[in-house]
Write an enzyme that holds these catalytic residues in place. Structure first.
Site, PDB file in Angstrom:
ATOM      1  N   SER A  37      -7.492  -4.264   1.044  1.00  0.00           N
ATOM      2  CA  SER A  37      -7.593  -3.129   1.972  1.00  0.00           C
ATOM      3  C   SER A  37      -8.145  -3.553   3.325  1.00  0.00           C
ATOM      4  O   SER A  37      -7.762  -3.005   4.360  1.00  0.00           O
ATOM      5  CB  SER A  37      -8.489  -2.039   1.384  1.00  0.00           C
ATOM      6  OG  SER A  37      -7.874  -1.474   0.262  1.00  0.00           O
ATOM      7  N   THR A  43     -13.921   2.243  -4.377  1.00  0.00           N
ATOM      8  CA  THR A  43     -13.060   1.652  -5.395  1.00  0.00           C
ATOM      9  C   THR A  43     -13.841   1.361  -6.673  1.00  0.00           C
ATOM     10  O   THR A  43     -15.005   1.769  -6.807  1.00  0.00           O
ATOM     11  CB  THR A  43     -12.331   0.406  -4.838  1.00  0.00           C
ATOM     12  OG1 THR A  43     -11.353  -0.015  -5.779  1.00  0.00           O
ATOM     13  CG2 THR A  43     -13.295  -0.748  -4.558  1.00  0.00           C
ATOM     14  N   LYS A  45     -15.250   5.301  -8.327  1.00  0.00           N
ATOM     15  CA  LYS A  45     -14.404   6.423  -7.901  1.00  0.00           C
ATOM     16  C   LYS A  45     -14.822   7.763  -8.520  1.00  0.00           C
ATOM     17  O   LYS A  45     -14.695   8.801  -7.892  1.00  0.00           O
ATOM     18  CB  LYS A  45     -12.933   6.154  -8.249  1.00  0.00           C
ATOM     19  CG  LYS A  45     -12.252   5.156  -7.338  1.00  0.00           C
ATOM     20  CD  LYS A  45     -10.772   5.061  -7.693  1.00  0.00           C
ATOM     21  CE  LYS A  45     -10.091   3.950  -6.941  1.00  0.00           C
ATOM     22  NZ  LYS A  45      -8.672   3.802  -7.316  1.00  0.00           N
ATOM     23  N   ASP A  50      -4.851   8.023  -3.766  1.00  0.00           N
ATOM     24  CA  ASP A  50      -3.990   7.385  -4.776  1.00  0.00           C
ATOM     25  C   ASP A  50      -2.853   8.339  -5.166  1.00  0.00           C
ATOM     26  O   ASP A  50      -1.767   7.896  -5.560  1.00  0.00           O
ATOM     27  CB  ASP A  50      -4.791   7.044  -6.040  1.00  0.00           C
ATOM     28  CG  ASP A  50      -5.656   5.803  -5.857  1.00  0.00           C
ATOM     29  OD1 ASP A  50      -5.374   5.004  -4.948  1.00  0.00           O
ATOM     30  OD2 ASP A  50      -6.630   5.646  -6.618  1.00  0.00           O
ATOM     31  N   ALA A  61      -5.030   5.632 -19.422  1.00  0.00           N
ATOM     32  CA  ALA A  61      -5.645   6.950 -19.217  1.00  0.00           C
ATOM     33  C   ALA A  61      -6.890   6.857 -18.337  1.00  0.00           C
ATOM     34  O   ALA A  61      -7.778   7.694 -18.425  1.00  0.00           O
ATOM     35  CB  ALA A  61      -5.988   7.569 -20.573  1.00  0.00           C
ATOM     36  N   TYR A  73      -0.365  -4.983  -8.601  1.00  0.00           N
ATOM     37  CA  TYR A  73       0.362  -5.397  -7.384  1.00  0.00           C
ATOM     38  C   TYR A  73       1.155  -6.676  -7.538  1.00  0.00           C
ATOM     39  O   TYR A  73       1.442  -7.334  -6.547  1.00  0.00           O
ATOM     40  CB  TYR A  73      -0.628  -5.593  -6.222  1.00  0.00           C
ATOM     41  CG  TYR A  73      -1.793  -4.681  -6.276  1.00  0.00           C
ATOM     42  CD1 TYR A  73      -1.701  -3.396  -5.758  1.00  0.00           C
ATOM     43  CD2 TYR A  73      -2.954  -5.080  -6.892  1.00  0.00           C
ATOM     44  CE1 TYR A  73      -2.773  -2.529  -5.851  1.00  0.00           C
ATOM     45  CE2 TYR A  73      -4.030  -4.220  -6.981  1.00  0.00           C
ATOM     46  CZ  TYR A  73      -3.927  -2.953  -6.460  1.00  0.00           C
ATOM     47  OH  TYR A  73      -4.981  -2.098  -6.558  1.00  0.00           O
TER      48      TYR A  73
HETATM   49  P1  NDP Z   1      -9.603   2.011 -15.484  1.00  0.00           P
HETATM   50  O1  NDP Z   1     -10.621   0.984 -15.792  1.00  0.00           O
HETATM   51  O2  NDP Z   1     -10.034   3.406 -15.186  1.00  0.00           O
HETATM   52  O3  NDP Z   1      -8.541   2.103 -16.717  1.00  0.00           O
HETATM   53  C1  NDP Z   1      -8.040   0.948 -17.331  1.00  0.00           C
HETATM   54  C2  NDP Z   1      -6.924   1.313 -18.314  1.00  0.00           C
HETATM   55  O4  NDP Z   1      -6.387   0.113 -18.869  1.00  0.00           O
HETATM   56  C3  NDP Z   1      -7.388   2.165 -19.479  1.00  0.00           C
HETATM   57  O5  NDP Z   1      -6.331   3.016 -19.859  1.00  0.00           O
HETATM   58  C4  NDP Z   1      -7.667   1.111 -20.564  1.00  0.00           C
HETATM   59  O6  NDP Z   1      -7.560   1.595 -21.876  1.00  0.00           O
HETATM   60  C5  NDP Z   1      -6.513   0.163 -20.318  1.00  0.00           C
HETATM   61  N1  NDP Z   1      -6.805  -1.182 -20.819  1.00  0.00           N
HETATM   62  C6  NDP Z   1      -7.542  -2.130 -20.205  1.00  0.00           C
HETATM   63  N2  NDP Z   1      -7.559  -3.248 -20.976  1.00  0.00           N
HETATM   64  C7  NDP Z   1      -6.828  -2.990 -22.086  1.00  0.00           C
HETATM   65  C8  NDP Z   1      -6.456  -3.741 -23.224  1.00  0.00           C
HETATM   66  N3  NDP Z   1      -6.867  -5.007 -23.389  1.00  0.00           N
HETATM   67  N4  NDP Z   1      -5.668  -3.163 -24.158  1.00  0.00           N
HETATM   68  C9  NDP Z   1      -5.243  -1.895 -23.998  1.00  0.00           C
HETATM   69  N5  NDP Z   1      -5.566  -1.112 -22.922  1.00  0.00           N
HETATM   70  C10 NDP Z   1      -6.339  -1.659 -21.984  1.00  0.00           C
HETATM   71  O7  NDP Z   1      -8.749   1.411 -14.296  1.00  0.00           O
HETATM   72  P2  NDP Z   1      -7.802   2.174 -13.239  1.00  0.00           P
HETATM   73  O8  NDP Z   1      -7.110   3.303 -13.920  1.00  0.00           O
HETATM   74  O9  NDP Z   1      -8.545   2.466 -12.018  1.00  0.00           O
HETATM   75  O10 NDP Z   1      -6.763   1.012 -12.898  1.00  0.00           O
HETATM   76  C11 NDP Z   1      -5.746   0.633 -13.825  1.00  0.00           C
HETATM   77  C12 NDP Z   1      -4.786  -0.341 -13.150  1.00  0.00           C
HETATM   78  O11 NDP Z   1      -4.125   0.321 -12.069  1.00  0.00           O
HETATM   79  C13 NDP Z   1      -5.504  -1.557 -12.543  1.00  0.00           C
HETATM   80  O12 NDP Z   1      -4.725  -2.694 -12.814  1.00  0.00           O
HETATM   81  C14 NDP Z   1      -5.524  -1.268 -11.059  1.00  0.00           C
HETATM   82  O13 NDP Z   1      -5.431  -2.471 -10.325  1.00  0.00           O
HETATM   83  C15 NDP Z   1      -4.269  -0.430 -10.874  1.00  0.00           C
HETATM   84  N6  NDP Z   1      -4.355   0.523  -9.747  1.00  0.00           N
HETATM   85  C16 NDP Z   1      -3.490   0.341  -8.703  1.00  0.00           C
HETATM   86  C17 NDP Z   1      -3.466   1.226  -7.643  1.00  0.00           C
HETATM   87  C18 NDP Z   1      -2.488   0.996  -6.547  1.00  0.00           C
HETATM   88  O14 NDP Z   1      -2.694   1.520  -5.425  1.00  0.00           O
HETATM   89  N7  NDP Z   1      -1.421   0.278  -6.775  1.00  0.00           N
HETATM   90  C19 NDP Z   1      -4.395   2.360  -7.565  1.00  0.00           C
HETATM   91  C20 NDP Z   1      -5.266   2.489  -8.732  1.00  0.00           C
HETATM   92  C21 NDP Z   1      -5.233   1.572  -9.766  1.00  0.00           C
HETATM   93  P3  NDP Z   1      -8.879   2.153 -22.641  1.00  0.00           P
HETATM   94  O15 NDP Z   1      -9.170   3.496 -22.044  1.00  0.00           O
HETATM   95  O16 NDP Z   1      -8.446   2.250 -24.056  1.00  0.00           O
HETATM   96  O17 NDP Z   1      -9.969   1.154 -22.407  1.00  0.00           O
END
Ligand code: NDP
Length: 298
Positions: free
Chosen positions: A17, A62, A66, A102, A128, A224
C-alpha cells in the site's frame, strides 16, 4: 507542512500500500506522506488517538486490527457496519469515521472477472475471516441469491452467516462443513468461486484438490499471486483472477475518501506492479508472531 496518512498493522514492513498510495499522492500533486506504523494491539488506541490531529488526512488499518479498531472509531459507514471491520479511516474534525473499502475493491474485481457475461447469482466462498466478510457483503449487494461458505472451523462460517442474517434474509446464505465431497457437489451448482482463505499465501498449496474443480467457473483468489489454486482452476478450464485488482481498487477508494479526488488508477497499478516485482507483499496475511496466529485461527 506535509499531511500524513498512516497504515496501522502488525506487521506492515512488506506492505504494497505504501508504494501505491505514495505514487498516487505524488501524481495528484498532494503534499502527503504515507507512513507504515507497526503497532501491536496494546499500542492501537494510542495510534488511533494520534490520527485525530489536523496533520493527518486519515489512515489504513490492516491485519490484525481491522475488527479491533471498530470501538475506537466515532462513526462507521454502511460497509464497515455490515462487515464489522474497518480498513480505512477519515477525519471529520477530531472525529474519526471508519470505512471498509475492501467491499468496493471486491466489487470492482468481481465486475472485471465477470466481464460482459451476465452477473451470476450463485457463489461458493472458501474462508470466513475478514476478507470473506467483505466478499459476502459484496455478493449480497450484487444481488446473488445463493452463497455457500466453507470454512475449516465451521463455527466461524456459522458466525458469518448469523452476522449477515438480516441483509441476507431474502436469499440463501449457508455455512457448510469443509468436506471435499460437499465442496465438489456445491461447485457443480455454482458459477463463482472465491478463495478468501490465506491458504496459498506463504506456501504453494491449494485449499482444495485440483480433481474437484469443474470447468467453466469464474474464480477469484484474494491472494495477490498466481497461486496453485488459480493455476489448477485455469488448467481445469476456468477463468481466473488474483487479488491485485481488489487491492488496487480498495486503495483507490481509500485515496478518494482522504482527498476527495478521483484516484490515478494507472499510476497506482504501475506502482503496485513495481513493488511486487521488487519482492514486496502486502501486510495482509503476513503471519507474524502470536497475535497474527491467534487472528488467523479465529
Ligand atoms: P483472516 O485471518 O481473517 O482469515 C483467514 C481465513 O483463512 C480463515 O477462513 C481461516 O480459517 C483460513 N485458513 C487459514 N489457514 C488455514 C488452513 N491451514 N487450513 C484451512 N483454513 C485456513 O484473514 P483475512 O480474511 O483478512 O484474509 C484472508 C486472505 O485474503 C489473506 O490471504 C489476505 O491476504 C487476503 N486478502 C486480500 C485482500 C485484497 O485486497 N486482495 C483484502 C483482504 C484480504 P479458520 O477460520 O478455520 O481459521
Amino acid at each position: 507542512m506535509s499531511k500524513r496518512v498512516v497504515l496501522i498493522g502488525h506487521p506492515v514492513a512488506h506492505s504494497l500500500s505504501g508504494a501505491m498510495q505514495q505514487a498516487a499522492f505524488d501524481a495528484a500533486g498532494i503534499d502527503a506522506i504515507y507512513e507504515l506504523w507497526d503497532r501491536t494491539s496494546l499500542q492501537l488506541p494510542d495510534a488511533i488517538a494520534q490520527v485525530r490531529d489536523d496533520e493527518y488526512l486519515g489512515a489504513n488499518v490492516t491485519i490484525p486490527h481491522k475488527e479491533r479498531v471498530v470501538p475506537l472509531i466515532d462513526r462507521s459507514t454502511e460497509d464497515a457496519v455490515a462487515t464489522g471491520a474497518i480498513n480505512t479511516i477519515t477525519r471529520e474534525g477530531r472525529r474519526l469515521v471508519g470505512h471498509n473499502t475492501d467491499v468496493p475493491g471486491f466489487e470492482a474485481a468481481l465486475d472485471k472477472l465477470v466481464g460482459r457475461q451476465k452477473m451470476p447469482r450463485q457463489a461458493v466462498v472458501l474462508g470466513a475471516g475478514g476478507g470473506a466478510r467483505a466478499v459476502v457483503h459484496g455478493l449480497i449487494r450484487e444481488g446473488f441469491l445463493r452463497i455457500v461458505v466453507f470454512n475449516r472451523h465451521l463455527h466461524r462460517a456459522e458466525g458469518l452467516v448469523r452476522h449477515f442474517a438480516k441483509s441476507a434474509a431474502h436469499m440463501e446464505l449457508k455455512a457448510m462443513p469443509w468436506h471435499e465431497s460437499i465442496i465438489e457437489s456445491e461447485l457443480a451448482k455454482t458459477k463463482i468461486l472465491v478463495n478468501a482463505t490465506s491458504i496459498g499465501l506463504t506456501a504453494d498449496v491449494s485449499p482444495i484438490p485440483a480433481e474437484i474443480l469443474p470447468s467453466g467457473l469464474l474464480v477469484l483468489d484474494l491472494i495477490y499471486n498466481r497461486t496453485r489454486f488459480l493455476r489448477d482452476a485455469e488448467a481445469a478450464g476456468s477463468t481466473v483472477m488474483d487479488g491485485e485488482t481488489m487491492l488496487l481498487h480498495q486503495g483507490a477508494a481509500a485515496f478518494t475518501l482522504w482527498t476527495g479526488q478521483a484516484a490515478p488508477l494507472e499510476v497506482m497499478a504501475a506502482a503496485l506492479a513495481e513493488a511486487r516485482a521488487g519482492g514486496l507483499r502486502s501486510a495482509e496475511g503476513e503471519p507474524a508472531g502470536e497475535e497474527a496466529a491467534t487472528s488467523a485461527a479465529g
